[in-house]
Design an enzyme around this catalytic site. Sequence first.
Site, PDB file in Angstrom:
ATOM      1  N   LYS A 212      14.368-102.889  91.524  1.00 15.73           N
ATOM      2  CA  LYS A 212      13.645-101.881  92.118  1.00 15.73           C
ATOM      3  C   LYS A 212      12.744-101.347  90.709  1.00 15.73           C
ATOM      4  O   LYS A 212      13.154-100.588  90.099  1.00 15.73           O
ATOM      5  CB  LYS A 212      14.344-100.601  92.567  1.00 15.73           C
ATOM      6  CG  LYS A 212      13.238 -99.504  93.436  1.00 15.73           C
ATOM      7  CD  LYS A 212      13.600 -98.040  93.428  1.00 15.73           C
ATOM      8  CE  LYS A 212      12.979 -97.472  92.232  1.00 15.73           C
ATOM      9  NZ  LYS A 212      11.761 -97.426  91.912  1.00 15.73           N
ATOM     10  N   GLY A 265      15.793 -95.319  82.250  1.00 11.38           N
ATOM     11  CA  GLY A 265      15.041 -94.220  82.668  1.00 11.38           C
ATOM     12  C   GLY A 265      15.580 -92.872  82.342  1.00 11.38           C
ATOM     13  O   GLY A 265      16.292 -92.975  81.144  1.00 11.38           O
ATOM     14  N   SER A 266      15.230 -91.867  83.238  1.00 16.47           N
ATOM     15  CA  SER A 266      15.773 -90.408  82.592  1.00 16.47           C
ATOM     16  C   SER A 266      17.261 -90.276  82.824  1.00 16.47           C
ATOM     17  O   SER A 266      17.794 -90.685  83.711  1.00 16.47           O
ATOM     18  CB  SER A 266      15.068 -89.502  83.205  1.00 16.47           C
ATOM     19  OG  SER A 266      14.798 -89.582  84.581  1.00 16.47           O
ATOM     20  N   THR A 267      17.314 -89.522  82.021  1.00 15.15           N
ATOM     21  CA  THR A 267      18.920 -89.110  81.919  1.00 15.15           C
ATOM     22  C   THR A 267      19.362 -88.288  83.120  1.00 15.15           C
ATOM     23  O   THR A 267      20.586 -88.853  83.865  1.00 15.15           O
ATOM     24  CB  THR A 267      19.385 -88.076  80.642  1.00 15.15           C
ATOM     25  OG1 THR A 267      18.840 -88.578  79.577  1.00 15.15           O
ATOM     26  CG2 THR A 267      20.591 -87.670  80.626  1.00 15.15           C
ATOM     27  N   VAL A 269      18.558 -88.693  86.236  1.00 21.90           N
ATOM     28  CA  VAL A 269      18.428 -89.690  87.391  1.00 21.90           C
ATOM     29  C   VAL A 269      19.710 -90.761  87.091  1.00 21.90           C
ATOM     30  O   VAL A 269      20.644 -90.926  88.244  1.00 21.90           O
ATOM     31  CB  VAL A 269      17.340 -90.736  87.275  1.00 21.90           C
ATOM     32  CG1 VAL A 269      17.509 -91.756  88.332  1.00 21.90           C
ATOM     33  CG2 VAL A 269      15.991 -89.735  87.823  1.00 21.90           C
ATOM     34  N   GLU A 293      20.294 -96.904  79.994  1.00 22.38           N
ATOM     35  CA  GLU A 293      19.746 -96.365  78.644  1.00 22.38           C
ATOM     36  C   GLU A 293      18.866 -95.355  79.093  1.00 22.38           C
ATOM     37  O   GLU A 293      17.949 -95.455  79.875  1.00 22.38           O
ATOM     38  CB  GLU A 293      19.087 -97.538  77.951  1.00 22.38           C
ATOM     39  CG  GLU A 293      19.885 -98.829  77.538  1.00 22.38           C
ATOM     40  CD  GLU A 293      21.064 -98.388  76.548  1.00 22.38           C
ATOM     41  OE1 GLU A 293      20.520 -97.213  75.766  1.00 22.38           O
ATOM     42  OE2 GLU A 293      21.987 -98.918  76.412  1.00 22.38           O
ATOM     43  N   CYS A 327      10.998 -94.151  74.663  1.00 22.88           N
ATOM     44  CA  CYS A 327      12.184 -93.628  74.709  1.00 22.88           C
ATOM     45  C   CYS A 327      12.522 -93.237  73.349  1.00 22.88           C
ATOM     46  O   CYS A 327      13.249 -92.046  72.805  1.00 22.88           O
ATOM     47  CB  CYS A 327      13.249 -94.423  75.310  1.00 22.88           C
ATOM     48  SG  CYS A 327      13.086 -95.972  74.803  1.00 22.88           S
ATOM     49  N   GLU A 425      13.400 -83.440  75.987  1.00 20.08           N
ATOM     50  CA  GLU A 425      12.517 -84.658  75.982  1.00 20.08           C
ATOM     51  C   GLU A 425      11.000 -84.366  76.920  1.00 20.08           C
ATOM     52  O   GLU A 425      11.188 -84.055  77.994  1.00 20.08           O
ATOM     53  CB  GLU A 425      13.288 -85.586  76.704  1.00 20.08           C
ATOM     54  CG  GLU A 425      12.189 -86.982  76.639  1.00 20.08           C
ATOM     55  CD  GLU A 425      12.849 -88.386  77.300  1.00 20.08           C
ATOM     56  OE1 GLU A 425      13.135 -88.207  78.417  1.00 20.08           O
ATOM     57  OE2 GLU A 425      13.009 -89.464  76.861  1.00 20.08           O
TER      58      GLU A 425
HETATM   59  P1  NAD Z   1      12.463 -92.041  85.604  1.00 20.28           P
HETATM   60  O1  NAD Z   1      13.719 -91.723  85.418  1.00 20.28           O
HETATM   61  O2  NAD Z   1      11.525 -91.246  86.325  1.00 20.28           O
HETATM   62  O3  NAD Z   1      12.370 -93.640  86.550  1.00 20.28           O
HETATM   63  C1  NAD Z   1      13.030 -94.628  85.945  1.00 20.28           C
HETATM   64  C2  NAD Z   1      13.310 -95.417  87.496  1.00 20.28           C
HETATM   65  O4  NAD Z   1      14.435 -94.641  88.011  1.00 20.28           O
HETATM   66  C3  NAD Z   1      12.247 -95.728  88.214  1.00 20.28           C
HETATM   67  O5  NAD Z   1      12.378 -96.941  88.965  1.00 20.28           O
HETATM   68  C4  NAD Z   1      12.347 -94.613  89.458  1.00 20.28           C
HETATM   69  O6  NAD Z   1      11.747 -94.941  90.432  1.00 20.28           O
HETATM   70  C5  NAD Z   1      13.943 -94.618  89.399  1.00 20.28           C
HETATM   71  N1  NAD Z   1      14.397 -93.301  89.977  1.00 20.28           N
HETATM   72  C6  NAD Z   1      13.741 -92.096  90.326  1.00 20.28           C
HETATM   73  N2  NAD Z   1      14.341 -90.991  90.643  1.00 20.28           N
HETATM   74  C7  NAD Z   1      15.700 -91.773  91.077  1.00 20.28           C
HETATM   75  C8  NAD Z   1      16.745 -91.461  91.822  1.00 20.28           C
HETATM   76  N3  NAD Z   1      16.942 -90.037  92.221  1.00 20.28           N
HETATM   77  N4  NAD Z   1      17.679 -92.248  92.256  1.00 20.28           N
HETATM   78  C9  NAD Z   1      17.397 -93.617  91.739  1.00 20.28           C
HETATM   79  N5  NAD Z   1      16.451 -93.938  91.204  1.00 20.28           N
HETATM   80  C10 NAD Z   1      15.547 -93.051  90.813  1.00 20.28           C
HETATM   81  O7  NAD Z   1      12.057 -92.588  84.284  1.00 20.28           O
HETATM   82  P2  NAD Z   1      10.687 -93.174  83.813  1.00 20.28           P
HETATM   83  O8  NAD Z   1       9.663 -92.026  83.860  1.00 20.28           O
HETATM   84  O9  NAD Z   1      10.060 -94.597  84.157  1.00 20.28           O
HETATM   85  O10 NAD Z   1      10.821 -93.567  82.434  1.00 20.28           O
HETATM   86  C11 NAD Z   1      11.093 -92.579  81.522  1.00 20.28           C
HETATM   87  C12 NAD Z   1      12.623 -92.482  80.880  1.00 20.28           C
HETATM   88  O11 NAD Z   1      12.929 -93.538  80.591  1.00 20.28           O
HETATM   89  C13 NAD Z   1      12.650 -91.442  79.735  1.00 20.28           C
HETATM   90  O12 NAD Z   1      13.373 -90.297  79.866  1.00 20.28           O
HETATM   91  C14 NAD Z   1      12.729 -92.393  78.652  1.00 20.28           C
HETATM   92  O13 NAD Z   1      13.376 -92.017  77.678  1.00 20.28           O
HETATM   93  C15 NAD Z   1      13.700 -93.385  79.307  1.00 20.28           C
HETATM   94  N6  NAD Z   1      13.765 -94.654  78.875  1.00 20.28           N
HETATM   95  C16 NAD Z   1      14.765 -95.036  77.966  1.00 20.28           C
HETATM   96  C17 NAD Z   1      14.834 -96.285  77.271  1.00 20.28           C
HETATM   97  C18 NAD Z   1      16.110 -96.335  76.438  1.00 20.28           C
HETATM   98  O14 NAD Z   1      16.477 -97.680  76.051  1.00 20.28           O
HETATM   99  N7  NAD Z   1      16.957 -95.516  76.129  1.00 20.28           N
HETATM  100  C19 NAD Z   1      13.780 -97.175  77.308  1.00 20.28           C
HETATM  101  C20 NAD Z   1      12.880 -96.661  78.133  1.00 20.28           C
HETATM  102  C21 NAD Z   1      12.770 -95.399  78.759  1.00 20.28           C
END
Ligand code: NAD
Length: 541
Positions: A212, A265-267, A269, A293, A327, A425
């Site tokens: 996804k 993605g974000s923490t 989630v 991550e 990130c 963040e």
């Molecule tokens: P996000 O959490 O908004 O989305 C990430 C993914 O999760 C997307 O596909 C989104 O549709 C999905 N998602 C959103 N809500 C969800 C839910 N309730 N249940 C299941 N899936 C859900 O993050 P973003 O804005 O796409 O990316 C930014 C975040 O990612 C920042 O917090 C960043 O620090 C982190 N990030 C971390 C790394 C790492 O390696 N640590 C790398 C890249 C990004």
Amino acid sequence: MLKGFFHVPKAVNEPVKSYAPNSPEKAAVQAAYTTMWNSKIDVPLYIGSEEIKTGNTKTISAPHDHKHIVGTYHLAEKQHIEKAIANALESRKAWANMAWEQRAAIFLKAAELIAGPYRARINAATMIGQSKNIHQAEIDASCELIDFLRYNVEFMTQIYNDQPKSDSTTWNRLEYRPLEGFVYAITPFNFTAIAANLPASAAMMGNVVIWKPSDSQVFSAKIIIDVFKEAGVPDGVINVVFGDALMITDTVLASRDFAGVHFTGSTHVFKDIWAKIGANINNYKTYPRIVGETGGKDFIIAHPSANVKQVATGITRGAFEFQGQKCSAASRAYIPQSLWPAVKEQLIADAKSMKMGSPEDFGNFITAVIHEGSFDKLASYIDQAKKDADAEIIIGGNYDKSVGYFIEPTVIVTTNPKYTTMETELFGPVITIYVYEDAKWEEALELVDTTSEYALTGAVFSQDRYAIEVATTKLQNAAGNFYINDKPTGAVVGMQPFGGARASGTNDKAGSALNLLRWASPRTIKETFVTPEDYKYPFLG
Ligand code: NAD
């Protein structure tokens, strides 16, 4: 099965092209950008061998020109997710049993397709859909993705080669089986390379995947799908679904065959997903692998011995490249009083020289942030900083979303080391700086370690080896990727395995064998050559 112990090509990092004026790569990416900008794609769901258009669509637009539509994509309903799971499990029968060298060849081919015929397109798609300037697109969508694919093939063979001891009486073997079920890959908007790597790394190890992508990365996701298809990833091995993240996730996690999640993605989630897996634990056939991550509040700390220009450049590049949406982006800095006037002067000069606008104009260092939600969030923190007595905006602070989601690179200076933007963040081109007394170096390190819940990346700048040693020791758990005299961004696959702990993730280090290992469930096979036929041991006599 073929007979032979095959060696894969030695992985090498893809050289970063310059895109200098009049270079052939610049002409190629500009042509691809123009074509893609003026066409409209329609992205279906990819389930098994089917491309499904549900008719329920969302538009894809460019963050730097949000009224400009470059395509649509189709949203799944629950039945599509269930169908994707069924297709994945059906495809698993052949894929999990395919010889590893065939899987290796597919992903090595994908790497070369990106290095060659798809390079301009995947970079242009990342420039349009995620508003990266060409350098940021090149190091992500081309180089990092190529590196992930090449190195992971090499790491896979290293894992397979890692075998237990045997002796003349027994032969002990480890078989690195794929997980029993399917893997769910959920990817973020900010790296095309991560979007491709999360499904690909699990698939490479013989797993089938439901992927996804983020709603804000569909444009370049389409190129990834095209590459995987051309490289020969069989139908049903990576099924791609778009739509309501909660519905998709709940449907996937309800399956008894759910065997692992590969999330970036974000923490919040990720924590939510972890909690749901815990609540469903009695339903699963096997304990799911949970790899995530997540967020960061990445730091730069300068010692009084640091080189001023290096510190200022580390802040400028570390905080503002790709509008601070890495990130790993530096978003808090600790500068000693003695260096601050000179660091400040250079930061102001650097910011003044930066141009902001569309990535189509190669003179722009800064482009737009990803979407309106992010823009509004950043604007509200900036507005609050303008009001707060313990914060002062010394650079930037303006924003405008009339054409694109543009936020000026912004530097907040605070007298409160626990000020909200030192802890939270924001994920944008905003860094907060706390100026500390030179004599309080160790106290400043303590602040770095204890101010945020995250522990992803961080950097120390110093010319004093004792200071570097103290920082490296005191900040042992403050960052999974720790930099000495360098900015905290720009990890390279095969060189700096990437990931953080605390609230930043499970630290399974993307771009290393450690990550790939999570997608295998080893089986130990012991074979005894001369098998005992009498239960009595000699001591009984
Ligand atoms: P996000 O959490 O908004 O989305 C990430 C993914 O999760 C997307 O596909 C989104 O549709 C999905 N998602 C959103 N809500 C969800 C839910 N309730 N249940 C299941 N899936 C859900 O993050 P973003 O804005 O796409 O990316 C930014 C975040 O990612 C920042 O917090 C960043 O620090 C982190 N990030 C971390 C790394 C790492 O390696 N640590 C790398 C890249 C990004």
